[in-house]
Design an enzyme around this catalytic site. Sequence first.
Site, PDB file in Angstrom:
ATOM      1  N   THR A 194     -62.681   3.128 -11.432  1.00 41.13           N
ATOM      2  CA  THR A 194     -62.957   4.066 -12.518  1.00 41.13           C
ATOM      3  C   THR A 194     -64.404   3.861 -12.955  1.00 41.13           C
ATOM      4  OG1 THR A 194     -60.673   3.962 -13.253  1.00 41.13           O
ATOM      5  CG2 THR A 194     -62.268   4.824 -14.820  1.00 41.13           C
ATOM      6  N   LYS A 208     -60.126  11.463 -14.676  1.00 39.69           N
ATOM      7  CA  LYS A 208     -59.695  10.108 -15.041  1.00 39.69           C
ATOM      8  C   LYS A 208     -60.125   9.773 -16.479  1.00 39.69           C
ATOM      9  CE  LYS A 208     -58.470   5.776 -14.757  1.00 39.69           C
ATOM     10  NZ  LYS A 208     -57.378   5.021 -14.212  1.00 39.69           N
ATOM     11  N   LYS A 230     -64.099  -0.529 -20.981  1.00 38.96           N
ATOM     12  CA  LYS A 230     -65.152  -0.004 -20.096  1.00 38.96           C
ATOM     13  C   LYS A 230     -64.942   1.492 -19.857  1.00 38.96           C
ATOM     14  CE  LYS A 230     -64.297  -0.159 -15.857  1.00 38.96           C
ATOM     15  NZ  LYS A 230     -63.700   0.740 -14.867  1.00 38.96           N
TER      16      LYS A 230
HETATM   17  P1  NDP Z   1     -59.633  -6.641 -11.016  1.00 37.62           P
HETATM   18  O1  NDP Z   1     -60.541  -7.282 -12.007  1.00 37.62           O
HETATM   19  O2  NDP Z   1     -58.275  -7.188 -10.806  1.00 37.62           O
HETATM   20  O3  NDP Z   1     -60.356  -6.583  -9.559  1.00 37.62           O
HETATM   21  C1  NDP Z   1     -61.686  -6.173  -9.415  1.00 37.62           C
HETATM   22  C2  NDP Z   1     -62.058  -6.258  -7.963  1.00 37.62           C
HETATM   23  O4  NDP Z   1     -63.405  -5.797  -7.791  1.00 37.62           O
HETATM   24  C3  NDP Z   1     -62.007  -7.680  -7.385  1.00 37.62           C
HETATM   25  O5  NDP Z   1     -61.605  -7.629  -6.039  1.00 37.62           O
HETATM   26  C4  NDP Z   1     -63.473  -8.114  -7.509  1.00 37.62           C
HETATM   27  O6  NDP Z   1     -63.816  -9.160  -6.617  1.00 37.62           O
HETATM   28  C5  NDP Z   1     -64.154  -6.834  -7.148  1.00 37.62           C
HETATM   29  N1  NDP Z   1     -65.547  -6.763  -7.628  1.00 37.62           N
HETATM   30  C6  NDP Z   1     -65.956  -6.698  -8.909  1.00 37.62           C
HETATM   31  N2  NDP Z   1     -67.300  -6.631  -8.969  1.00 37.62           N
HETATM   32  C7  NDP Z   1     -67.736  -6.655  -7.692  1.00 37.62           C
HETATM   33  C8  NDP Z   1     -69.018  -6.613  -7.100  1.00 37.62           C
HETATM   34  N3  NDP Z   1     -70.142  -6.531  -7.836  1.00 37.62           N
HETATM   35  N4  NDP Z   1     -69.100  -6.640  -5.752  1.00 37.62           N
HETATM   36  C9  NDP Z   1     -67.979  -6.732  -5.004  1.00 37.62           C
HETATM   37  N5  NDP Z   1     -66.738  -6.785  -5.493  1.00 37.62           N
HETATM   38  C10 NDP Z   1     -66.615  -6.744  -6.825  1.00 37.62           C
HETATM   39  O7  NDP Z   1     -59.583  -5.091 -11.459  1.00 37.62           O
HETATM   40  P2  NDP Z   1     -58.458  -4.002 -11.156  1.00 37.62           P
HETATM   41  O8  NDP Z   1     -58.011  -4.121  -9.737  1.00 37.62           O
HETATM   42  O9  NDP Z   1     -57.461  -4.007 -12.258  1.00 37.62           O
HETATM   43  O10 NDP Z   1     -59.330  -2.661 -11.342  1.00 37.62           O
HETATM   44  C11 NDP Z   1     -60.215  -2.183 -10.336  1.00 37.62           C
HETATM   45  C12 NDP Z   1     -60.644  -0.771 -10.713  1.00 37.62           C
HETATM   46  O11 NDP Z   1     -59.489   0.062 -10.807  1.00 37.62           O
HETATM   47  C13 NDP Z   1     -61.370  -0.710 -12.073  1.00 37.62           C
HETATM   48  O12 NDP Z   1     -62.404   0.243 -12.025  1.00 37.62           O
HETATM   49  C14 NDP Z   1     -60.265  -0.259 -13.025  1.00 37.62           C
HETATM   50  O13 NDP Z   1     -60.784   0.400 -14.145  1.00 37.62           O
HETATM   51  C15 NDP Z   1     -59.444   0.650 -12.120  1.00 37.62           C
HETATM   52  N6  NDP Z   1     -58.020   0.791 -12.493  1.00 37.62           N
HETATM   53  C16 NDP Z   1     -57.257  -0.286 -12.883  1.00 37.62           C
HETATM   54  C17 NDP Z   1     -55.927  -0.096 -13.221  1.00 37.62           C
HETATM   55  C18 NDP Z   1     -55.043  -1.234 -13.631  1.00 37.62           C
HETATM   56  O14 NDP Z   1     -53.915  -0.963 -14.133  1.00 37.62           O
HETATM   57  N7  NDP Z   1     -55.440  -2.480 -13.444  1.00 37.62           N
HETATM   58  C19 NDP Z   1     -55.297   1.233 -13.201  1.00 37.62           C
HETATM   59  C20 NDP Z   1     -56.161   2.258 -12.697  1.00 37.62           C
HETATM   60  C21 NDP Z   1     -57.473   2.031 -12.383  1.00 37.62           C
HETATM   61  P3  NDP Z   1     -63.448 -10.706  -6.971  1.00 37.62           P
HETATM   62  O15 NDP Z   1     -62.074 -10.940  -6.387  1.00 37.62           O
HETATM   63  O16 NDP Z   1     -64.492 -11.490  -6.304  1.00 37.62           O
HETATM   64  O17 NDP Z   1     -63.477 -10.837  -8.473  1.00 37.62           O
END
Ligand code: NDP
Length: 291
Positions: free
Chosen positions: A94, A169, A237
Amino acid sequence: MLRVGFIGLGAMGLPMALNLHRAGLLVGAWNRTRARAEALAAETGATAAANPAELAAGCDVLVTCVSADDDLLEVIDAVAPALPAGAVVVDCSTVAAATARAAAAKLAAVGAGFLDCPVSGGTEGAAAGTLSIMVGGDETHLAAARPALEAMGGSIVHLGPVGAGQAAKATNQIMVAGINQAVTEALAFGRAQGLPMDRLITALEQGAAGNWFLSRRGPTMIRGEYPLGFKVGLHAKDLEICRRMAAELGVKLPVVEMTLLHYARLPAPSADEDISALFRLKSDMFDASDD
Ligand code: NDP
């Protein structure tokens, strides 16, 4: 067979990648914290790529699901030089609509496509493969990526050009804020009335106030548990994105402003808690009135 790669194996990304594997589409993954990619590789037989470019080079479709705008653009810069011509990046993070358009422009410059495909449905929807996927981008790119989207989602709606998925979204996230406000405040009120809370939830979910959040998060919040879920920090965010998009139209949205204020008032460490932790703040109002 379509070769699909995955970047960002977080709370959402990991179950989404597993569904791509079950559909026979996942060839490999890269995650910033390498252990997560290695665990997925051990479970599925997919490759744990050493870096984003190595993964990108072998993919027709690359799905990304990272935290925020700068993270996405960093990943796009890393994969753009390596993607095969005609490959499509499907971003399920997102981010702002403007960020989606910036990512699409970077990829168009190297002959690759981009779809903004933010999702709704939480970690449960990600695990079940029933996410609601809001798509922005070209019809041809959507057609190419459709098998991957179908492996992860139960609903795939094309809303317009690149950026339209993120605009949808943002609309969704305003609604989630309002629902969180209403459910947590009402349940805190119900508890202050001395009602039997499990039975109250059963009664409410059968009527006009019934909703996904009440059914999924109500039973845990009334026990003081806030399992993830969706982190407060991520929703804040998203609401900042909504705030910026509304400001471009000269508008301040009351639900967005109030929810950001209330999230900021949650005692630390709240950013990694589920958004249902707002129930604590609402309950505190009634506890404070006893003093
Ligand atoms: P998490 O914090 O669980 O996971 C984030 C992921 O992104 C991790 O794999 C992290 O790697 C990776 N990441 C973050 N920054 C970087 C970077 N600079 N370079 C490479 N990899 C990176 O978040 P979610 O899975 O919950 O959410 C992910 C997205 O989905 C967000 O944008 C969120 O808003 C959206 N979303 C979330 C929902 C939810 O219910 N959780 C529902 C719908 C959308 P690492 O493992 O190294 O930290």
